[in-house]
Design a protein around this motif. Structure first.
Motif, PDB file in Angstrom:
ATOM      1  N   GLU A 216      43.942  43.237  36.266  1.00  9.91           N
ATOM      2  CA  GLU A 216      45.098  44.122  36.170  1.00  9.91           C
ATOM      3  C   GLU A 216      46.300  43.362  35.622  1.00  9.91           C
ATOM      4  OE1 GLU A 216      47.443  47.206  39.122  1.00  9.91           O
ATOM      5  OE2 GLU A 216      46.787  45.269  39.954  1.00  9.91           O
ATOM      6  N   PHE A 217      47.061  44.053  34.768  1.00  7.80           N
ATOM      7  CA  PHE A 217      48.319  43.511  34.262  1.00  7.80           C
ATOM      8  C   PHE A 217      49.427  44.504  34.597  1.00  7.80           C
ATOM      9  CE2 PHE A 217      45.335  41.120  31.771  1.00  7.80           C
ATOM     10  CZ  PHE A 217      45.960  39.900  31.534  1.00  7.80           C
ATOM     11  N   LEU A 218      50.427  44.057  35.359  1.00  4.89           N
ATOM     12  CA  LEU A 218      51.601  44.863  35.652  1.00  4.89           C
ATOM     13  C   LEU A 218      52.741  44.322  34.807  1.00  4.89           C
ATOM     14  CD1 LEU A 218      51.388  45.130  39.559  1.00  4.89           C
ATOM     15  CD2 LEU A 218      50.776  46.878  37.871  1.00  4.89           C
ATOM     16  N   ARG A 219      53.212  45.133  33.858  1.00  2.00           N
ATOM     17  CA  ARG A 219      54.244  44.696  32.929  1.00  2.00           C
ATOM     18  C   ARG A 219      55.498  45.546  33.110  1.00  2.00           C
ATOM     19  NH1 ARG A 219      49.379  45.241  30.069  1.00  2.00           N
ATOM     20  NH2 ARG A 219      48.535  43.300  29.179  1.00  2.00           N
ATOM     21  N   GLY A 220      56.656  44.927  33.071  1.00  2.00           N
ATOM     22  CA  GLY A 220      57.890  45.698  33.175  1.00  2.00           C
ATOM     23  C   GLY A 220      59.046  44.864  33.661  1.00  2.00           C
ATOM     24  N   ARG A 221      60.128  45.531  34.059  1.00  3.23           N
ATOM     25  CA  ARG A 221      61.284  44.845  34.622  1.00  3.23           C
ATOM     26  C   ARG A 221      60.943  44.384  36.031  1.00  3.23           C
ATOM     27  NH1 ARG A 221      65.170  44.010  30.526  1.00  3.23           N
ATOM     28  NH2 ARG A 221      65.134  45.820  29.133  1.00  3.23           N
ATOM     29  N   ALA A 222      61.540  43.285  36.443  1.00  3.79           N
ATOM     30  CA  ALA A 222      61.207  42.686  37.737  1.00  3.79           C
ATOM     31  C   ALA A 222      61.359  43.671  38.892  1.00  3.79           C
ATOM     32  CB  ALA A 222      62.070  41.445  37.976  1.00  3.79           C
ATOM     33  N   GLY A 223      62.457  44.426  38.896  1.00  2.00           N
ATOM     34  CA  GLY A 223      62.691  45.383  39.969  1.00  2.00           C
ATOM     35  C   GLY A 223      61.634  46.460  40.032  1.00  2.00           C
ATOM     36  N   GLU A 224      61.185  46.936  38.874  1.00  2.00           N
ATOM     37  CA  GLU A 224      60.166  47.975  38.813  1.00  2.00           C
ATOM     38  C   GLU A 224      58.813  47.456  39.297  1.00  2.00           C
ATOM     39  OE1 GLU A 224      62.144  49.970  34.785  1.00  2.00           O
ATOM     40  OE2 GLU A 224      60.294  48.793  34.671  1.00  2.00           O
ATOM     41  N   VAL A 225      58.449  46.275  38.832  1.00  2.00           N
ATOM     42  CA  VAL A 225      57.164  45.693  39.236  1.00  2.00           C
ATOM     43  C   VAL A 225      57.158  45.403  40.734  1.00  2.00           C
ATOM     44  CG1 VAL A 225      55.612  43.727  38.927  1.00  2.00           C
ATOM     45  CG2 VAL A 225      56.739  44.751  36.936  1.00  2.00           C
ATOM     46  N   LEU A 226      58.285  44.944  41.264  1.00  2.00           N
ATOM     47  CA  LEU A 226      58.381  44.677  42.698  1.00  2.00           C
ATOM     48  C   LEU A 226      58.140  45.953  43.503  1.00  2.00           C
ATOM     49  CD1 LEU A 226      59.018  42.894  45.131  1.00  2.00           C
ATOM     50  CD2 LEU A 226      61.454  43.321  44.712  1.00  2.00           C
ATOM     51  N   GLU A 227      58.747  47.044  43.107  1.00  2.00           N
ATOM     52  CA  GLU A 227      58.563  48.305  43.820  1.00  2.00           C
ATOM     53  C   GLU A 227      57.119  48.777  43.754  1.00  2.00           C
ATOM     54  OE1 GLU A 227      60.748  49.724  45.853  1.00  2.00           O
ATOM     55  OE2 GLU A 227      61.921  47.931  45.372  1.00  2.00           O
ATOM     56  N   THR A 228      56.464  48.551  42.635  1.00  2.00           N
ATOM     57  CA  THR A 228      55.048  48.913  42.497  1.00  2.00           C
ATOM     58  C   THR A 228      54.192  48.148  43.489  1.00  2.00           C
ATOM     59  OG1 THR A 228      55.293  49.423  40.139  1.00  2.00           O
ATOM     60  CG2 THR A 228      53.068  48.943  40.922  1.00  2.00           C
ATOM     61  N   LEU A 229      54.451  46.840  43.628  1.00  2.00           N
ATOM     62  CA  LEU A 229      53.680  46.016  44.558  1.00  2.00           C
ATOM     63  C   LEU A 229      53.991  46.357  46.007  1.00  2.00           C
ATOM     64  CD1 LEU A 229      53.823  42.515  42.805  1.00  2.00           C
ATOM     65  CD2 LEU A 229      51.915  44.132  42.871  1.00  2.00           C
ATOM     66  N   LYS A 230      55.246  46.656  46.288  1.00  2.00           N
ATOM     67  CA  LYS A 230      55.638  47.007  47.655  1.00  2.00           C
ATOM     68  C   LYS A 230      54.952  48.286  48.121  1.00  2.00           C
ATOM     69  CE  LYS A 230      60.242  44.923  48.198  1.00  2.00           C
ATOM     70  NZ  LYS A 230      61.694  45.222  48.354  1.00  2.00           N
ATOM     71  N   ALA A 231      54.658  49.185  47.189  1.00  2.00           N
ATOM     72  CA  ALA A 231      54.049  50.466  47.539  1.00  2.00           C
ATOM     73  C   ALA A 231      52.563  50.335  47.877  1.00  2.00           C
ATOM     74  CB  ALA A 231      54.226  51.454  46.377  1.00  2.00           C
ATOM     75  N   ARG A 232      52.003  49.165  47.640  1.00  2.00           N
ATOM     76  CA  ARG A 232      50.585  48.954  47.907  1.00  2.00           C
ATOM     77  C   ARG A 232      50.361  48.429  49.318  1.00  2.00           C
ATOM     78  NH1 ARG A 232      48.191  46.295  42.292  1.00  2.00           N
ATOM     79  NH2 ARG A 232      48.885  47.997  40.934  1.00  2.00           N
ATOM     80  N   TYR A 233      49.146  48.653  49.789  1.00  2.00           N
ATOM     81  CA  TYR A 233      48.786  48.144  51.107  1.00  2.00           C
ATOM     82  C   TYR A 233      48.204  46.735  50.934  1.00  2.00           C
ATOM     83  CZ  TYR A 233      46.764  47.856  55.776  1.00  2.00           C
ATOM     84  OH  TYR A 233      46.447  47.465  57.050  1.00  2.00           O
ATOM     85  N   GLY A 234      49.083  45.785  50.770  1.00  2.00           N
ATOM     86  CA  GLY A 234      48.653  44.407  50.550  1.00  2.00           C
ATOM     87  C   GLY A 234      48.279  44.148  49.099  1.00  2.00           C
ATOM     88  N   VAL A 235      48.391  42.899  48.686  1.00  2.00           N
ATOM     89  CA  VAL A 235      48.029  42.479  47.337  1.00  2.00           C
ATOM     90  C   VAL A 235      46.964  41.398  47.450  1.00  2.00           C
ATOM     91  CG1 VAL A 235      48.853  41.537  45.150  1.00  2.00           C
ATOM     92  CG2 VAL A 235      50.367  42.968  46.534  1.00  2.00           C
ATOM     93  N   LYS A 236      45.884  41.539  46.712  1.00  2.00           N
ATOM     94  CA  LYS A 236      44.788  40.577  46.788  1.00  2.00           C
ATOM     95  C   LYS A 236      44.499  39.970  45.423  1.00  2.00           C
ATOM     96  CE  LYS A 236      42.480  43.070  50.578  1.00  2.00           C
ATOM     97  NZ  LYS A 236      41.237  43.732  51.025  1.00  2.00           N
ATOM     98  N   GLY A 237      43.745  38.872  45.433  1.00  2.00           N
ATOM     99  CA  GLY A 237      43.268  38.292  44.193  1.00  2.00           C
ATOM    100  C   GLY A 237      44.077  37.110  43.682  1.00  2.00           C
ATOM    101  N   GLU A 238      43.534  36.489  42.644  1.00  2.00           N
ATOM    102  CA  GLU A 238      44.205  35.376  41.976  1.00  2.00           C
ATOM    103  C   GLU A 238      45.337  35.931  41.108  1.00  2.00           C
ATOM    104  OE1 GLU A 238      43.390  32.210  42.444  1.00  2.00           O
ATOM    105  OE2 GLU A 238      41.711  32.697  43.767  1.00  2.00           O
ATOM    106  N   ILE A 239      46.519  35.332  41.197  1.00  2.00           N
ATOM    107  CA  ILE A 239      47.694  35.894  40.522  1.00  2.00           C
ATOM    108  C   ILE A 239      48.391  34.862  39.632  1.00  2.00           C
ATOM    109  CG2 ILE A 239      50.013  36.841  40.893  1.00  2.00           C
ATOM    110  CD1 ILE A 239      48.945  38.167  43.410  1.00  2.00           C
ATOM    111  N   THR A 240      48.733  35.305  38.426  1.00  2.00           N
ATOM    112  CA  THR A 240      49.574  34.522  37.526  1.00  2.00           C
ATOM    113  C   THR A 240      50.858  35.317  37.296  1.00  2.00           C
ATOM    114  OG1 THR A 240      47.627  33.611  36.401  1.00  2.00           O
ATOM    115  CG2 THR A 240      49.747  33.408  35.272  1.00  2.00           C
ATOM    116  N   VAL A 241      51.994  34.650  37.464  1.00  2.56           N
ATOM    117  CA  VAL A 241      53.295  35.289  37.275  1.00  2.56           C
ATOM    118  C   VAL A 241      53.895  34.784  35.966  1.00  2.56           C
ATOM    119  CG1 VAL A 241      55.623  35.607  38.203  1.00  2.56           C
ATOM    120  CG2 VAL A 241      53.669  35.405  39.769  1.00  2.56           C
ATOM    121  N   LEU A 242      54.266  35.708  35.099  1.00  2.00           N
ATOM    122  CA  LEU A 242      54.890  35.350  33.827  1.00  2.00           C
ATOM    123  C   LEU A 242      56.288  35.947  33.785  1.00  2.00           C
ATOM    124  CD1 LEU A 242      51.663  36.418  33.128  1.00  2.00           C
ATOM    125  CD2 LEU A 242      52.201  34.847  31.267  1.00  2.00           C
ATOM    126  N   ILE A 243      57.259  35.136  33.468  1.00  2.13           N
ATOM    127  CA  ILE A 243      58.663  35.553  33.450  1.00  2.13           C
ATOM    128  C   ILE A 243      59.203  35.420  32.037  1.00  2.13           C
ATOM    129  CG2 ILE A 243      60.965  35.123  34.381  1.00  2.13           C
ATOM    130  CD1 ILE A 243      59.611  33.909  36.848  1.00  2.13           C
TER     131      ILE A 243
END
Length: 304
Positions: A216-243
């Motif tokens: 999965e790739f979540l692309r967008g403004r930091a505030g928008e992506v944060l709200e998307t992740l907050k709405a989930r019941y936990g986040v799993k998996g290997e993660i790479t953060v690109l700024i």
């Protein structure tokens, strides 16, 4: 084409070198980061031909070896035994053995064990041969949609909030794409710090489970992506953060008088403006920056 200028003899020599038997050396073999098909023919050949495969986790590597019918002997090499095992492996190579170093996923030495063995092998004049392949941060970078002409990979973000915010502050006006790894249980608080330090509007990409079934790739403004992740019941998996790199306004702010002052300078400002002692001023600075008083104190002492 990049090879257009090479003479036929040079090309033939390169081809011969790439297929010759694995002689005494340390081979740094990249392994799949998820999909077991992401391994090169050269890597499979080397893993078959070497005398021993040094693994971060022998159980994990054995799954790969079994998949391709490779029966080479394995030995453990990880962060808890690398000091002693590195010396043992170098001694074997000096006596004529060939060793392949692998980690659980990706390229050895990239946020994984390997540096100690590699540097020791070089000091003892043992050939070190890279066998390139899968890399999580490169795969995430090229698919992110962020500029790739100039970027910086910095491994994992600091686990402690204060240290993480300092790291983010250091890239606030950076003209290049920044790439980090992050643990799933820290991604919400890490992205919250990105929003606070770099702003809600900073472009970010969260690359999760790259090459795996739930990629999965979540692309967008930091505030928008944060709200998307907050709405989930936990986040799993290997993660790479690109700024994304700083936009024009961010870069301008970084060069004018409004850039955030050092801890020492801010303490002095508060002492002067509010007529308080250093201890009280330092307490206020720590609160402003979201760090502990001890962290703020250490920063103050370093600047004196």
């Amino acid at each position: 084409m990049k090879d257009a200028g090479r003479k036929p003899a040079e090309t033939a020599a390169m081809s011969e070198k790439s297929t010759q038997a694995a002689g005494p050396a340390l081979y740094l073999v990249a392994t799949p980061i998820g999909n077991l098909e992401d391994i090169t023919l050269r890597a499979l050949r080397v893993l078959k031909e070497v005398d021993v495969v040094a693994c971060e986790d022998t159980r994990q590597t054995q799954k790969l070896l079994n998949r391709y019918g490779i029966a080479t002997r394995t030995t453990s090499y990880h962060e808890h035994n690398e000091m002693t095992r590195a010396a043992e492996l170098v001694k074997e190579m000096q006596e004529g053995a060939s060793v392949a170093l692998v980690t659980d996923a990706g390229m050895p030495g990239i946020s994984d064990p390997g540096y100690r063995l590699i540097s020791l092998a070089i000091r003892h004049h043992v050939p070190v041969v890279p066998i390139p392949g899968a890399s999580a941060f490169l795969a995430a970078l090229v698919a992110s949609g962020l500029p790739t002409d100039s970027f910086r990979f910095s491994g994992f973000l600091p686990a402690k909030r204060g240290e993480r915010r300092v790291a983010l502050e250091a890239i606030r006006t950076s003209p290049r794409t920044q790439v980090f790894y992050e643990a799933p249980h820290r991604i919400i608080e890490a992205l919250s710090d990105v929003c606070e330090v770099l702003g809600n509007a900073r472009h970010v990409v969260i690359a999760r489970e790259v090459t795996k079934l739930h990629e999965e790739f979540l692309r967008g403004r930091a505030g928008e992506v944060l709200e998307t992740l907050k709405a989930r019941y936990g986040v799993k998996g290997e993660i790479t953060v690109l700024i994304g790199r700083a936009e024009a306004e961010d870069a301008r702010v970084g060069t004018d008088a409004f850039v955030r002052p050092s801890v020492r300078r801010r303490v002095e400002q508060i002492m002067t403006e509010e007529k308080v002692d250093e201890k009280s001023a330092l307490k206020k600075v720590a609160k402003e920056r979201g760090v502990s008083k001890s962290e703020a104190y250490r920063e103050l002492q370093r600047s004196k």
